[in-house]
Design an enzyme around this catalytic site. Structure first.
Site, PDB file in Angstrom:
ATOM      1  N   GLY B 223      11.378  -2.881 -61.366  1.00  0.00           N
ATOM      2  CA  GLY B 223      12.782  -2.506 -61.311  1.00  0.00           C
ATOM      3  C   GLY B 223      13.067  -1.665 -60.078  1.00  0.00           C
ATOM      4  O   GLY B 223      12.455  -1.848 -59.024  1.00  0.00           O
ATOM      5  N   SER B 224      13.952  -0.674 -60.248  1.00  0.00           N
ATOM      6  CA  SER B 224      14.457   0.065 -59.089  1.00  0.00           C
ATOM      7  C   SER B 224      13.417   0.958 -58.423  1.00  0.00           C
ATOM      8  O   SER B 224      13.661   1.473 -57.329  1.00  0.00           O
ATOM      9  CB  SER B 224      15.660   0.910 -59.511  1.00  0.00           C
ATOM     10  OG  SER B 224      16.641   0.063 -60.059  1.00  0.00           O
ATOM     11  N   THR B 225      12.292   1.191 -59.090  1.00  0.00           N
ATOM     12  CA  THR B 225      11.268   2.001 -58.410  1.00  0.00           C
ATOM     13  C   THR B 225      10.817   1.308 -57.128  1.00  0.00           C
ATOM     14  O   THR B 225      10.351   1.963 -56.197  1.00  0.00           O
ATOM     15  CB  THR B 225      10.032   2.233 -59.308  1.00  0.00           C
ATOM     16  OG1 THR B 225       9.543   0.974 -59.764  1.00  0.00           O
ATOM     17  CG2 THR B 225      10.359   3.111 -60.504  1.00  0.00           C
ATOM     18  N   LYS B 227      12.614   0.228 -54.952  1.00  0.00           N
ATOM     19  CA  LYS B 227      13.543   0.597 -53.856  1.00  0.00           C
ATOM     20  C   LYS B 227      12.903   1.619 -52.919  1.00  0.00           C
ATOM     21  O   LYS B 227      13.329   1.781 -51.775  1.00  0.00           O
ATOM     22  CB  LYS B 227      14.856   1.116 -54.424  1.00  0.00           C
ATOM     23  CG  LYS B 227      15.694  -0.014 -55.039  1.00  0.00           C
ATOM     24  CD  LYS B 227      16.871   0.511 -55.830  1.00  0.00           C
ATOM     25  CE  LYS B 227      17.578  -0.665 -56.549  1.00  0.00           C
ATOM     26  NZ  LYS B 227      18.481  -0.189 -57.609  1.00  0.00           N
TER      27      LYS B 227
END
Lengths: 445, 496
Positions: B223-225, B227
């Site tokens: 997921g957004s980790t 990023k």
């Protein structure tokens, strides 16, 4: 020498315990005292009852007994306590034989009684109720609380019987008197008692499925016949008859056939009949040159590790070096026995000593050769070492007879020397003055 | 008489020859064929021998015994016991007669087994005894994990499926590595075969086996980790993008697709420069950045951060994190945009994300992750000590400093997704992750390190199977766990 043996046994016992449970055995002191007392009794008895006997054999037997005990104790403490009792019984019998037969020739008088006794012993396991099958062979007798393998005693009885008959008839047996075609053959009646005894015991052994012992008896008879007569034909005939009997046995006895299969193809029969021999090999290989050290191995993996396969158990923990020492000890005992035979002036003693020594030597070969796969494996014990009362007691009896013969020799030799001295004082001059003392010393009470 | 004596001597010679034959055969078996027989697969002797020996203990950095051999009074003499049970099961592994070894028991078998014990001069009675019985006491293995952090990780997860991995950025030392479900290795080390088999069956029959530790043997959507890596790629490959104002959108139309649109979480609208995008975890914005960066740049950055390559942690069976090959993005902009926000087929091992946080914390360097602290001999003397080694240079120190600013903003900004990780007096840098799994539940993440500017600990927290809610759950569910771990570690100034 006895002290050395005691030190060795005690040290080995302590080390085996250290290696196994990491502590000195709690009963080390009583153990050493007991071993010491037993061996001391045997030693003193021997020195009193047969002062001129070979000094090497008893310490060697004690060493073998001691090493065997240590390994039995290391494998099974229950068996060890029985073995200790059997050692005591064995030494009692050892002394008993020395007391009962002040001269070896005394044995000769009872030869038919002894032969009969031997044959009865052999038949016993076949008797209903008291006989018992163990591991496919019917070798055991149960009498109340005591179980024993009578063939261990029968072999001594037969050795005595063969020796006495052959001593009497050696010359007759050596030359043929009856002519058949071009061949001179033996008068059958001279051979009859021997062949009869042999046939009876062989039949019984076949009925009891014990190939190892029949081979032992066969070797005994054929060996003695040859030694007595010098006829190579007996060796050839004996070998032929044994091979014939073996081939016959293979067809008839399943037990024998599976043993031969395990001998020829142990790896193919790993899960069944080859398992024991391969585990024995793994044990020997694990031991290597120096062994894993007493108490450091895993001989308990091998089936019958304390009896038939104690040779492999020792090989694992004492290595090739330890087994070689063991083999040398046996060779020395056999050698001492044969030396007595050579020195003996009487045919009976000579043949008896030869027979008993060969019994021991061949038995060691049958066990060790079976385990190392030189020959098919047969379940017999390693003299003095294996767990088992019958084996231990009978071997002490065997040892007592050998020592008795050795003592006889020394006494007769001394007597002969003395006779020479008395007969020809001129030959020896001043030495003759000392002779009366020498004679009284030797022949005296 | 004389001829008879000659034959007796011959018989003696024959007996002698028989025993010599035995001797020769013994030489063959015990010397020449010994090696082959020892190594025969049918030979159980070596295994039994091994199980009869004491084995070294495994001890945590704060002195807690995790595995040791105690006298067993059965045929194998020693029983392997695991006093901490399931808490360290996935680290210690097991020592099983039937199923072999796993974990540290497998990795450091040579150290723990008695055969390699360091020999010392005997000084007391026990040593003398060992010396004579050829039993040097085995060496002990001291690992870097703190039992108190491990315990805290377990209690914070509170039985929920998930993982906590904490490392020291400067050295790569693993401080805690716990995941649910876990297992107690005691039953597998039983000397009773039925007990062993029953335990094994139970451990391997379920849908997800506790033997496959989530912390280092399983992959999850990051997921957004992810990023963090996308942002790092911006600074490393196209720095101008950092200051590009991305349009505010609720949905990003995906190229090369049949009118697919990438929506923000909970239908929010967001946009702006990188700092703003990162702080609120703007999916449309990062999707656009991914398209602007291109597949090759993203892939290179992921590789540099330890993805798509074996991880040198000192445990068997460590999984690799996965980022798709650049070629798969050709005429597939949709996949590229989704990959830039850690979706599509991007998959991360929790351990890797902890190492990536550590990379930002340690000026762009990833140290080799390790559990081994030191090996001590039976008398407590140190035999060997682990010396930290660099594994990878993930990025430049300058990029790491820029990304650190982004991650601080996540925790410190009022609109940051990771405000739950704030610790009074400590600067925490972090990033949330809330990954869709295609099912009804989501995976929630938080990666963090602290304290800035001299980080002493980096953490990755995963909590699986959380129902979809209206908030950034990486921030509400995973971040508090990371906060607790960091706080507990820093309380003692990093000391055990």
């Amino acid at each position: 020498m006895m002290v050395l043996v005691l030190a060795l046994t005690g040290g080995l016992y302590a080390l085996a315990n250290l290696g196994r449970v990491g502590a000195l055995p709690a009963n080390i002191v009583p153990f050493l005292v007991l071993v010491f007392a037993l061996m001391l009794v045997a030693h003193v008895a021997l020195r009193r009852l047969a002062p001129q006997a070979d000094p090497v054999m008893l310490p060697l037997a004690a060493l073998l007994n001691g090493v065997g005990y240590v390994f039995i104790a290391r494998l099974d403490s229950q068996e060890a306590s029985y073995q200790a009792i059997w050692t005591a019984v064995g030494i009692a019998c050892f002394i008993g034989v020395l007391v009962a037969f002040p001269r070896a020739v005394n044995l000769e008088r009872y030869r038919y009684l002894i032969a009969l006794g031997g044959i009865i012993l052999l038949v016993l396991p076949l008797a209903p109720h008291i006989g018992q099958d163990i591991n496919g062979a019917r070798l055991w007798v149960h009498l109340g609380p005591i179980n024993f393998q009578p063939e261990e005693f029968a072999k001594i009885a037969l050795a005595i019987f063969f020796a006495s008959v052959l001593a009497e008839r050696a010359d007759l047996l050596a030359t043929g008197t009856r002519r058949i075609g071009r061949w001179l053959v033996l008068e059958p009646r001279y051979l009859a008692p021997l062949v009869g005894a042999w046939g009876v015991c062989l039949l019984i052994l076949l009925a009891e499925n014990d190939i190892g012992s029949s081979f032992l008896f066969f070797t005994l008879l054929v060996g003695l016949l040859w030694v007595a007569t010098g006829r190579w034909a007996y060796l050839a005939l004996g070998a032929g008859m044994f091979l014939g009997a073996a081939v016959f046995a293979l067809d008839v006895i399943h037990h024998a056939e599976s043993r031969v299969q395990a001998w020829l193809h142990p790896w193919a029969h790993f899960a069944t009949s080859g398992y024991q021999i391969i585990e024995g090999w793994f044990a020997l290989a694990a031991g290597g040159m120096w062994g894993l050290g007493p108490g450091q191995g895993n001989p308990q993996i091998i089936p019958e590790a304390s009896t038939d396969f104690i040779f492999a158990s020792i090989g694992e923990e004492l290595g090739l070096v330890g087994l070689t020492a063991l083999l040398i000890a046996y060779l020395l005992i056999v050698g001492s026995g044969l030396r007595s035979a050579v020195r003996s002036q009487r045919s009976f003693s000579k043949l008896l000593a030869t027979g008993l020594s060969l019994l021991m030597g061949v038995q060691v070969f049958v066990v060790a050769g079976g385990i190392t796969r030189l020959i098919p494996l047969t379940g017999i014990t390693l003299p003095f070492v294996s767990y088992g009362g019958s084996s231990l007691v009978s071997n002490y009896i065997l040892l007592a007879i050998l020592l008795r013969i050795s003592d006889d020799n020394a006494r007769e030799q001394a007597l002969a020397d003395a006779v020479v001295l008395e007969a020809g004082p001129d030959l020896y001059g001043p030495v003759a003055a000392a002779s009366p003392t020498a004679v009284t010393q030797v022949v005296g009470p | 008489m004389n001829s008879m004596n000659r034959r007796v001597r011959l018989a003696g010679l024959a007996t002698c020859l028989l025993l010599v034959a035995v001797f020769v055969q013994l030489n063959y078996l015990q010397i020449f064929r010994a090696g082959a027989l020892d190594n025969n697969p049918l030979n159980t002797r070596n295994i039994v021998l091994k199980y009869e020996q004491p084995r070294g203990a495994i001890i945590s950095a704060d002195g807690v015994t995790l595995a040791q051999s105690v006298p067993s009074h059965d045929q194998y003499k020693y029983q392997r016991v695991y006093p901490e049970g399931a808490l360290f099961g996935q680290i210690t592994g097991y020592y099983s007669f039937i199923y072999g070894t796993d974990g540290l028991e497998n990795e450091y078998d040579a150290v723990l087994s008695q055969a390699n014990a360091s020999v010392t001069f005997p000084t007391d009675l026990q040593e003398v005894k060992n010396f004579f019985t050829n039993q040097p006491a085995p060496d002990n293995l001291h690992i870097t994990v703190l039992a108190r952090l491990q315990r805290l990780a377990a209690s914070e997860l509170a039985g929920r499926a998930g993982a906590v991995v904490a490392v020291v950025p400067r050295t790569g030392a693993v401080l805690a590595m716990y995941s649910n479900p876990t297992y107690n290795p005691t039953a597998l080390a039983s000397h009773n075969q039925a007990t062993e088999q029953k335990a094994w069956k139970k451990l391997t029959s379920g849908p997800s086996s506790p033997l496959v530790a989530a912390a280092y043997r399983q992959r999850f959507f990051p997921g957004s980790t992810f990023k963090v890596i996308t942002s790092s790629a911006v600074y490393d490959h196209k720095p101008s993008l950092a200051n590009k104002a991305i349009p505010v959108l609720t949905g990003l139309p995906l190229p090369d697709t049949a009118n697919q649109v990438l929506h923000n979480f909970a239908g929010e609208a967001c946009g702006g420069k990188l700092l703003e995008l990162f702080t609120v975890s703007c999916d449309t914005g990062f999707g656009q950045l991914g398209l602007d960066l291109g597949g090759q740049n993203l892939y290179d950055e992921a590789r540099a951060f330890g993805w798509d390559r074996p991880v040198p942690l000192d445990l068997p069976g460590v999984a690799e994190s996965f980022f798709p090959q650049p070629s798969t993005f050709v005429r597939n902009g949709g996949a590229l945009a989704k990959s830039a926000i850690g979706q599509e087929s991007v998959q991360a091992v929790p351990l890797t994300l902890a190492m990536d946080a550590a990379a930002i914390a340690d000026k762009g360097v990833i140290m080799t992750p390790h559990l081994l602290g030191r090996v001590t001999g039976s008398q407590g003397q140190t035999v060997t000590t682990y010396h930290p080694k660099q594994w990878l240079r993930a990025t430049s120190a300058a990029t790491a400093a820029e990304v650190t600013k982004l991650m601080l903003s996540v925790v410190n900004s009022p609109n940051g997704t990771g405000v739950a990780a704030r610790i009074p007096g400590v600067q925490v840098a972090g990033k949330t992750g809330t990954a869709q799994t295609g099912g009804p539940n989501i995976e929630t993440w938080f990666v963090a390190f602290a304290p800035v500017p001299n980080p002493q600990i980096a953490v990755a927290v995963l909590v699986e199977n959380q129902p979809i809610g209206t908030e950034y759950q990486g921030g509400t569910i995973a971040a508090p766990i990371a906060k607790a771990i960091i706080q507990a570690y820093l309380q003692n100034g990093g000391k055990p």
